[in-house]
Motif scaffolding. Structure first.
Motif, PDB file in Angstrom:
ATOM      1  N   SER A 207       1.102  -1.216   0.176  1.00 19.61           N
ATOM      2  CA  SER A 207       0.070   0.046  -0.065  1.00 19.61           C
ATOM      3  C   SER A 207       0.870   1.110  -0.109  1.00 19.61           C
ATOM      4  CB  SER A 207      -0.768   0.090   1.193  1.00 19.61           C
ATOM      5  OG  SER A 207      -1.632  -1.175   1.351  1.00 19.61           O
ATOM      6  N   TYR A 208       0.972   2.167  -1.107  1.00 20.22           N
ATOM      7  CA  TYR A 208       1.482   3.280  -1.133  1.00 20.22           C
ATOM      8  C   TYR A 208       0.566   4.526  -0.698  1.00 20.22           C
ATOM      9  CZ  TYR A 208       4.605   0.361  -4.125  1.00 20.22           C
ATOM     10  OH  TYR A 208       5.346  -0.674  -4.575  1.00 20.22           O
ATOM     11  N   LEU A 209       1.180   5.348  -0.075  1.00 17.30           N
ATOM     12  CA  LEU A 209       0.562   6.451   0.862  1.00 17.30           C
ATOM     13  C   LEU A 209       1.043   7.716   0.554  1.00 17.30           C
ATOM     14  CD1 LEU A 209      -0.359   4.777   4.326  1.00 17.30           C
ATOM     15  CD2 LEU A 209      -1.939   4.768   2.098  1.00 17.30           C
TER      16      LEU A 209
ATOM     17  N   PHE B  13      10.943   6.388  -9.394  1.00 19.43           N
ATOM     18  CA  PHE B  13      11.435   7.124 -10.367  1.00 19.43           C
ATOM     19  C   PHE B  13      12.599   8.092 -10.163  1.00 19.43           C
ATOM     20  CE2 PHE B  13       7.199   6.055 -11.707  1.00 19.43           C
ATOM     21  CZ  PHE B  13       7.439   4.744 -12.220  1.00 19.43           C
ATOM     22  N   GLY B  14      13.300   8.042  -8.978  1.00 14.67           N
ATOM     23  CA  GLY B  14      14.131   9.353  -8.562  1.00 14.67           C
ATOM     24  C   GLY B  14      13.861  10.458  -8.497  1.00 14.67           C
ATOM     25  N   GLY B  15      12.520  10.697  -8.290  1.00 11.93           N
ATOM     26  CA  GLY B  15      11.663  12.116  -8.406  1.00 11.93           C
ATOM     27  C   GLY B  15      11.673  12.582  -6.836  1.00 11.93           C
ATOM     28  N   ARG B  16      11.070  13.822  -6.975  1.00 13.78           N
ATOM     29  CA  ARG B  16      10.828  14.284  -5.579  1.00 13.78           C
ATOM     30  C   ARG B  16       9.574  13.828  -4.871  1.00 13.78           C
ATOM     31  NH1 ARG B  16      10.937  20.807  -6.147  1.00 13.78           N
ATOM     32  NH2 ARG B  16      10.703  20.506  -3.740  1.00 13.78           N
ATOM     33  N   LYS B  17       8.695  13.432  -5.613  1.00 16.03           N
ATOM     34  CA  LYS B  17       7.571  12.717  -4.840  1.00 16.03           C
ATOM     35  C   LYS B  17       8.022  11.706  -3.858  1.00 16.03           C
ATOM     36  CE  LYS B  17       2.896  12.319  -4.906  1.00 16.03           C
ATOM     37  NZ  LYS B  17       2.171  13.023  -4.391  1.00 16.03           N
ATOM     38  N   ILE B  18       7.441  11.829  -2.744  1.00 14.90           N
ATOM     39  CA  ILE B  18       7.579  10.602  -1.664  1.00 14.90           C
ATOM     40  C   ILE B  18       6.345   9.692  -1.704  1.00 14.90           C
ATOM     41  CG2 ILE B  18       8.142  10.038   0.804  1.00 14.90           C
ATOM     42  CD1 ILE B  18       9.761  12.334   0.727  1.00 14.90           C
ATOM     43  N   LEU B  19       6.401   8.277  -1.583  1.00 16.30           N
ATOM     44  CA  LEU B  19       5.268   7.625  -1.387  1.00 16.30           C
ATOM     45  C   LEU B  19       5.737   6.619  -0.197  1.00 16.30           C
ATOM     46  CD1 LEU B  19       4.334   6.314  -4.837  1.00 16.30           C
ATOM     47  CD2 LEU B  19       3.065   8.018  -3.318  1.00 16.30           C
ATOM     48  N   TYR B  20       5.000   6.732   0.798  1.00 12.56           N
ATOM     49  CA  TYR B  20       5.034   5.801   2.153  1.00 12.56           C
ATOM     50  C   TYR B  20       4.616   4.513   1.973  1.00 12.56           C
ATOM     51  CZ  TYR B  20       6.552  10.333   4.112  1.00 12.56           C
ATOM     52  OH  TYR B  20       7.194  11.331   4.351  1.00 12.56           O
ATOM     53  N   LEU B  21       5.274   3.431   2.428  1.00  8.03           N
ATOM     54  CA  LEU B  21       4.791   2.068   2.486  1.00  8.03           C
ATOM     55  C   LEU B  21       4.188   1.666   3.593  1.00  8.03           C
ATOM     56  CD1 LEU B  21       8.124   0.848   1.070  1.00  8.03           C
ATOM     57  CD2 LEU B  21       6.324   1.484  -0.241  1.00  8.03           C
ATOM     58  N   TRP B  22       2.926   1.439   3.610  1.00  8.02           N
ATOM     59  CA  TRP B  22       2.113   1.258   4.925  1.00  8.02           C
ATOM     60  C   TRP B  22       2.546  -0.122   5.608  1.00  8.02           C
ATOM     61  CZ3 TRP B  22       0.021   3.193   8.639  1.00  8.02           C
ATOM     62  CH2 TRP B  22      -0.684   2.680   9.555  1.00  8.02           C
ATOM     63  N   GLU B  23       2.711  -1.166   5.115  1.00  3.33           N
ATOM     64  CA  GLU B  23       3.020  -2.365   5.867  1.00  3.33           C
ATOM     65  C   GLU B  23       4.098  -2.179   6.645  1.00  3.33           C
ATOM     66  OE1 GLU B  23       0.069  -3.061   2.759  1.00  3.33           O
ATOM     67  OE2 GLU B  23       2.051  -2.225   2.809  1.00  3.33           O
ATOM     68  N   PRO B  24       5.422  -1.875   6.173  1.00  2.00           N
ATOM     69  CA  PRO B  24       6.696  -1.565   7.156  1.00  2.00           C
ATOM     70  C   PRO B  24       6.548  -0.643   8.173  1.00  2.00           C
ATOM     71  CG  PRO B  24       7.242  -1.580   4.727  1.00  2.00           C
ATOM     72  CD  PRO B  24       5.690  -1.536   4.757  1.00  2.00           C
TER      73      PRO B  24
END
Length: 82
Positions: A4-6, A41-52
Motif C-alpha cells: 500500500s503506497y500512501l 523514478f528518482g523524483g521528488r515525490k515521496i510515497l510511504y509504504l504502509w506495511e513496514p
C-alpha cells in the motif's frame, strides 16, 4: 504480497499525525528511505509504504524504553521542534 503506497497526507490521516510532523520529525529519523518510503523514478515525490510502517509501529510500541535506541547501547530522549 501487495504493498500500500500512501502520500504524506494519507499517512498523516492514517496515523493521526500532522503532515508537518511527518515531514520534519519522522522522515529520515524514524521513517527511513528504502524501508518506510520511496521516491518513485528518482523524483521528488515521496510515497510511504504502509506495511513496514505499521509493522514497526507495533514492534516499537511493545518496547519498554521510551527513548530511541543508539548504536552505543544508550537511548536518545530528544524532541522535535515544529
Amino acid at each position: 504480497m501487495s504493498t500500500s503506497y500512501l502520500t504524506t497526507s494519507e499517512l498523516a490521516e492514517r496515523i493521526k499525525y500532522d503532515i508537518r510532523t511527518i515531514r520534519e520529525c519522522l522522515k529520515d529519523d524514524v521513517l527511513i528511505e528504502g524501508i518506510h518510503y520511496i521516491r518513485p523514478f528518482g523524483g521528488r515525490k515521496i510515497l510511504y509504504l504502509w506495511e513496514p510502517i505499521e509493522r514497526d509501529m507495533q514492534l516499537h510500541s511493545k518496547e519498554e524504553s521510551l527513548g530511541v535506541p543508539m548504536a552505543g547501547g544508550g537511548a536518545c530522549h530528544g524532541y522535535c521542534r515544529t
